[in-house]
Design a protein around this motif. Structure first.
Motif, PDB file in Angstrom:
ATOM      1  N   PHE A  19       6.631   0.676  -2.059  1.00 44.91           N
ATOM      2  CA  PHE A  19       5.663  -0.234  -1.431  1.00 44.91           C
ATOM      3  C   PHE A  19       4.621  -0.734  -2.432  1.00 44.91           C
ATOM      4  O   PHE A  19       4.058  -1.801  -2.263  1.00 44.91           O
ATOM      5  N   PHE A  32      14.161  -2.638   6.282  1.00 43.01           N
ATOM      6  CA  PHE A  32      14.231  -2.079   7.635  1.00 43.01           C
ATOM      7  C   PHE A  32      13.687  -3.120   8.604  1.00 43.01           C
ATOM      8  O   PHE A  32      12.959  -4.028   8.207  1.00 43.01           O
ATOM      9  N   PRO A  36       7.855  -5.321  15.613  1.00 40.99           N
ATOM     10  CA  PRO A  36       7.237  -6.657  15.551  1.00 40.99           C
ATOM     11  C   PRO A  36       8.102  -7.674  14.826  1.00 40.99           C
ATOM     12  O   PRO A  36       7.985  -8.871  15.067  1.00 40.99           O
ATOM     13  N   GLU A  37       8.999  -7.202  13.948  1.00 41.68           N
ATOM     14  CA  GLU A  37       9.913  -8.136  13.267  1.00 41.68           C
ATOM     15  C   GLU A  37      11.017  -8.577  14.223  1.00 41.68           C
ATOM     16  O   GLU A  37      11.596  -9.639  14.063  1.00 41.68           O
ATOM     17  N   GLU A  58      -5.362  -3.776  11.674  1.00 47.73           N
ATOM     18  CA  GLU A  58      -4.003  -3.215  11.649  1.00 47.73           C
ATOM     19  C   GLU A  58      -3.782  -2.570  10.289  1.00 47.73           C
ATOM     20  O   GLU A  58      -4.077  -3.174   9.249  1.00 47.73           O
ATOM     21  N   GLY A  60      -1.068  -0.957   7.612  1.00 47.77           N
ATOM     22  CA  GLY A  60       0.368  -1.101   7.338  1.00 47.77           C
ATOM     23  C   GLY A  60       0.853  -2.374   8.002  1.00 47.77           C
ATOM     24  O   GLY A  60       1.876  -2.388   8.689  1.00 47.77           O
ATOM     25  N   GLY A  62       2.201  -5.075   7.023  1.00 45.55           N
ATOM     26  CA  GLY A  62       3.487  -5.668   6.616  1.00 45.55           C
ATOM     27  C   GLY A  62       3.411  -7.176   6.464  1.00 45.55           C
ATOM     28  O   GLY A  62       2.601  -7.695   5.702  1.00 45.55           O
ATOM     29  N   VAL A  84      -4.670  -4.388   6.836  1.00 48.13           N
ATOM     30  CA  VAL A  84      -4.692  -3.414   5.742  1.00 48.13           C
ATOM     31  C   VAL A  84      -3.258  -3.108   5.327  1.00 48.13           C
ATOM     32  O   VAL A  84      -2.410  -2.823   6.186  1.00 48.13           O
ATOM     33  N   SER A  87       0.736  -2.486   0.104  1.00 48.04           N
ATOM     34  CA  SER A  87       1.649  -3.276  -0.731  1.00 48.04           C
ATOM     35  C   SER A  87       1.012  -4.606  -1.146  1.00 48.04           C
ATOM     36  O   SER A  87       0.590  -5.387  -0.286  1.00 48.04           O
ATOM     37  N   ASN A 119       1.823   0.445  13.240  1.00 47.41           N
ATOM     38  CA  ASN A 119       3.216   0.622  13.631  1.00 47.41           C
ATOM     39  C   ASN A 119       4.036   1.044  12.418  1.00 47.41           C
ATOM     40  O   ASN A 119       4.001   0.371  11.377  1.00 47.41           O
ATOM     41  N   LEU A 121       3.646   3.410  10.262  1.00 47.01           N
ATOM     42  CA  LEU A 121       2.852   3.726   9.071  1.00 47.01           C
ATOM     43  C   LEU A 121       2.928   5.219   8.762  1.00 47.01           C
ATOM     44  O   LEU A 121       3.198   5.630   7.637  1.00 47.01           O
ATOM     45  N   ASN A 124       5.512   7.111   6.751  1.00 45.26           N
ATOM     46  CA  ASN A 124       5.559   6.848   5.309  1.00 45.26           C
ATOM     47  C   ASN A 124       4.463   7.561   4.533  1.00 45.26           C
ATOM     48  O   ASN A 124       4.377   7.409   3.313  1.00 45.26           O
ATOM     49  N   LEU A 125       3.564   8.280   5.219  1.00 45.71           N
ATOM     50  CA  LEU A 125       2.499   8.949   4.464  1.00 45.71           C
ATOM     51  C   LEU A 125       3.089  10.204   3.816  1.00 45.71           C
ATOM     52  O   LEU A 125       3.877  10.922   4.433  1.00 45.71           O
TER      53      LEU A 125
HETATM   54  C1  LIG Z   1       7.544   0.498   7.525  1.00 47.08           C
HETATM   55  S1  LIG Z   1       6.424  -0.721   7.017  1.00 47.08           S
HETATM   56  C2  LIG Z   1       5.849  -1.319   8.574  1.00 47.08           C
HETATM   57  C3  LIG Z   1       5.210  -2.671   8.514  1.00 47.08           C
HETATM   58  C4  LIG Z   1       4.703  -3.217   9.844  1.00 47.08           C
HETATM   59  N1  LIG Z   1       3.734  -2.329  10.448  1.00 47.08           N
HETATM   60  C5  LIG Z   1       5.837  -3.452  10.809  1.00 47.08           C
HETATM   61  O1  LIG Z   1       5.908  -2.729  11.801  1.00 47.08           O
HETATM   62  O2  LIG Z   1       6.648  -4.341  10.552  1.00 47.08           O
HETATM   63  C6  LIG Z   1       5.084   0.264   6.446  1.00 47.08           C
HETATM   64  C7  LIG Z   1       3.984  -0.571   5.872  1.00 47.08           C
HETATM   65  O3  LIG Z   1       2.851   0.274   5.686  1.00 47.08           O
HETATM   66  C8  LIG Z   1       2.302   0.057   4.404  1.00 47.08           C
HETATM   67  N2  LIG Z   1       1.615   1.293   4.046  1.00 47.08           N
HETATM   68  C9  LIG Z   1       2.179   2.476   3.798  1.00 47.08           C
HETATM   69  N3  LIG Z   1       1.244   3.411   3.570  1.00 47.08           N
HETATM   70  C10 LIG Z   1       0.052   2.792   3.683  1.00 47.08           C
HETATM   71  C11 LIG Z   1      -1.281   3.236   3.591  1.00 47.08           C
HETATM   72  N4  LIG Z   1      -1.581   4.498   3.297  1.00 47.08           N
HETATM   73  N5  LIG Z   1      -2.269   2.346   3.815  1.00 47.08           N
HETATM   74  C12 LIG Z   1      -1.970   1.063   4.101  1.00 47.08           C
HETATM   75  N6  LIG Z   1      -0.710   0.592   4.214  1.00 47.08           N
HETATM   76  C13 LIG Z   1       0.285   1.445   4.010  1.00 47.08           C
HETATM   77  C14 LIG Z   1       3.498  -0.325   3.558  1.00 47.08           C
HETATM   78  O4  LIG Z   1       3.133  -1.042   2.407  1.00 47.08           O
HETATM   79  C15 LIG Z   1       4.325  -1.168   4.519  1.00 47.08           C
HETATM   80  O5  LIG Z   1       3.966  -2.521   4.503  1.00 47.08           O
END
Ligand SMILES: C[S@@+](CC[C@H](N)C(=O)[O-])C[C@H]1O[C@@H](n2cnc3c(N)ncnc32)[C@H](O)[C@@H]1O
Length: 328
Positions: A19, A32, A36-37, A58, A60, A62, A84, A87, A119, A121, A124-125
């Motif tokens: 990311f 993926f 929302p996509e 919001e 993450g 995207g 927020v 990436s 959503n 997010l 991925n932490l």
């Molecule tokens: C799986 S994608 C989901 C994107 C969007 N929420 C959606 O549902 O289509 C995860 C997103 O979260 C962002 N992300 C991951 N960790 C983050 C963090 N700690 N703070 C902000 N954004 C983060 C990534 O860059 C990515 O765009």
């Protein structure tokens, strides 16, 4: 190296992280496909759960596919909207849509009244990896040998053990648990940023008990180009790394942070906020169009309906969980 440090680097390193560098990952052409996509009705329906917030954040965000329909569907425009995302490619896309952007939730230092939504997010932490060993726990760290990266055993840290004892549930000997301490910290911080309002967190995952059948090998996995990807150690930075979210732990953190929190399935939550009524309206429109001669309009109506149905699929997106936390 602790597993969470490896995962943090593989996903967020500005020089090669999945990311942290590279293209927008959550678009239809990406790796993926998220709710929302799939359909703008996801954002529109969530908007009905929050009233008329003064501010919307919001995390993450995207491509903005949730935030845009969400904000447009609110009864009155919020005073402030912040998108927020960690990436850079995503922040560029969000800025192009006209949103104020930030890199991290921590960049918003002033508490506010409003809504925070996230959503997909928390999956991925960065997480720790632990394994049951008799009556005890061991951690799995990343080691390097002549062949390459491998998982090695390391003693479990005290806070890892405390989390596992509270939220791992029953785990067979050798079973694997993803220890989601960073998700807990994120949730606490998000709740403490709200003076009044609502936090909505949506993700795949389940309660600790529902996750028990998957503990033999754990739920850690990778995604690439819409398919399950290779072992997370094989191509760090080239794949998403993710695991099911333990919502029992999150619910507990939310309640201990003073929020009134509840957990729902995505299909139930969207239904309770009127998505099936909207789908009935779409269905009537499609039938009406079937009587006319505008084949394109009919196809569009049908595809809008099919996409909305996908959000409710009981073994797909409908099986995601929604954590709703109200503050004040
Ligand atoms: C799986 S994608 C989901 C994107 C969007 N929420 C959606 O549902 O289509 C995860 C997103 O979260 C962002 N992300 C991951 N960790 C983050 C963090 N700690 N703070 C902000 N954004 C983060 C990534 O860059 C990515 O765009």
């Amino acid at each position: 190296m602790p597993f969470e440090r490896f995962m943090g680097l593989a996903l967020y390193d500005p020089d090669g992280g999945f990311f942290g560098s590279g293209p927008l990952r959550s678009a239809k052409s990406g790796d993926f496909l998220t709710s929302p996509e799939v359909s703008p009705w996801f954002g529109r329906t969530l908007a009905r759960a929050v009233g008329s917030p003064q501010a919307v954040v919001e995390v993450g965000a995207g491509s903005g596919s949730l935030l845009q329909p969400f904000v447009e569907a609110l009864p009155s425009p919020p005073e402030r909207v912040v998108a927020v995302d960690a990436s850079p490619a995503s922040r560029t896309a969000l800025g192009d849509l006209g949103f104020e952007t930030a890199r991290d939730l921590a960049d918003l230092d002033e508490p506010f009244a409003g809504t925070i939504v996230a959503n997909e997010l928390l999956d991925n932490l960065p997480m720790r990896l632990a394994s049951r060993s008799g009556d005890a726990w061991v951690e799995r760290w990343i080691g390097l040998d002549s062949v390459g990266l491998s998982l090695v055993e390391a003693p479990a840290r005290q806070d890892t053990i405390a989390w596992l004892d509270a939220y791992a549930g029953t785990v067979p000997d050798g079973g694997v648990v993803e220890v989601q301490l960073e998700a807990a910290t994120w949730l606490q911080r998000a709740i403490s940023l709200l003076t009044r309002g609502t936090l909505i967190v949506i993700d795949y995952g389940a309660t600790a008990e529902e996750l028990e059948p998957r503990r033999a090998i754990g739920t850690l996995r990778t995604y690439r180009a819409h398919h399950l990807g290779p072992d997370p150690l094989l191509e760090p930075g080239a794949t998403d790394i993710t695991a099911d979210v333990n919502f029992t732990a999150l619910l507990d953190v939310a309640q201990r942070s003073g929020a009134e929190a509840s957990l729902h399935r995505q299909d139930d939550f969207l239904t309770s906020h009127g998505l099936r009524d909207e789908m009935a309206r779409m269905r009537s429109l499609e039938l009406e169009l079937a009587r006319g001669d505008d084949a394109m309009a009919r196809l569009k109506a049908r595809s809008e309906l099919k996409d909305a149905e996908t959000l409710l699929h009981p073994r797909g997106l409908g099986d995601f969980r929604v954590l709703l936390a109200s503050v004040g």
